[in-house]
Design an enzyme around this catalytic site. Structure first.
Site, PDB file in Angstrom:
ATOM      1  N   GLN A  15       0.865  -1.180   0.000  1.00 48.79           N
ATOM      2  CA  GLN A  15       0.000   0.000   0.000  1.00 48.79           C
ATOM      3  C   GLN A  15       0.898   1.225   0.000  1.00 48.79           C
ATOM      4  O   GLN A  15       1.608   1.471   0.958  1.00 48.79           O
ATOM      5  CB  GLN A  15      -0.898   0.022   1.243  1.00 48.79           C
ATOM      6  N   CYS A 141     -10.291  -2.941  -1.493  1.00 50.39           N
ATOM      7  CA  CYS A 141     -10.403  -1.737  -2.327  1.00 50.39           C
ATOM      8  C   CYS A 141     -11.532  -1.902  -3.337  1.00 50.39           C
ATOM      9  O   CYS A 141     -11.751  -1.028  -4.173  1.00 50.39           O
ATOM     10  CB  CYS A 141      -9.082  -1.451  -3.040  1.00 50.39           C
TER      11      CYS A 141
END
Length: 183
Positions: A15, A141
């Site tokens: 990330q 996500c």
């Protein structure tokens, strides 16, 4: 606060908004403190662990950590990252969660799932039900695939909390975390 350093590669998952991932980790820590308290007798399962970011950041709270990923380069770097950050209770293994059964974890475990946009899928989600972790943090996500997987998990888990994190401000990209507890 401890500072961690991570090596990443061109084919690995990390990330890249480190400020938001720090907030995600703090969110998980706060909820663990609220719902479990002392996790030192618990195992942490880190599915789709990438280069080990979340598991490494939480390792000092758990008896042990098992990180699994399907990308070999991610696992190699997760091992190096754990060593580089002085984490000695974490193991990382190349595992295709869609094909391999996960065993040898008791019900005193916490599971973090952070799958690719395609989600976990029906077979793997059913395997997770058989593992019976006490708490699941499902990070995604993609809310569509997350909902599909949650519908299966909902057979044996209740949703305690849902929280979104704005991963890339002024875009539609968020990280959604659903915290669930075994019924």
């Amino acid at each position: 606060k401890k500072t961690y350093k991570f090596k990443i590669g061109p084919q690995t998952f990390f990330q890249n908004n480190i400020y938001i991932i720090a907030k995600v980790v703090n969110y998980i820590i706060n909820n663990l403190n609220n719902y479990i308290g002392d996790c030192s007798e618990y195992s942490l399962l880190d599915f789709y662990c990438g280069v080990g970011t979340i598991g490494i950041c939480l390792a000092d709270r758990f008896k042990n950590v098992l990180g699994l990923d399907i990308i070999k380069d991610s696992i190699k770097l997760a091992k190096k990252n754990a060593e580089h950050n002085g984490i000695d209770n974490a193991k990382y293994s190349f595992t295709d969660l869609n094909k391999e059964e996960i065993k040898n974890f008791d019900e005193n475990s916490v599971l973090i799932i952070d799958p690719p946009r395609s989600g976990v899928g029906k077979e793997t989600t059913e395997r997770i039900l058989n593992l019976k972790p006490l708490i699941i943090f499902y990070i995604s996500c993609n809310p569509i695939t997350e909902i599909q997987d949650l519908e299966i998990l909902y057979k044996k888990y209740e949703i305690l909390e849902v929280k979104g994190f704005d991963m890339f401000p002024q875009t539609y990209h968020i990280e959604n975390i659903v915290m669930m507890k075994r019924i």
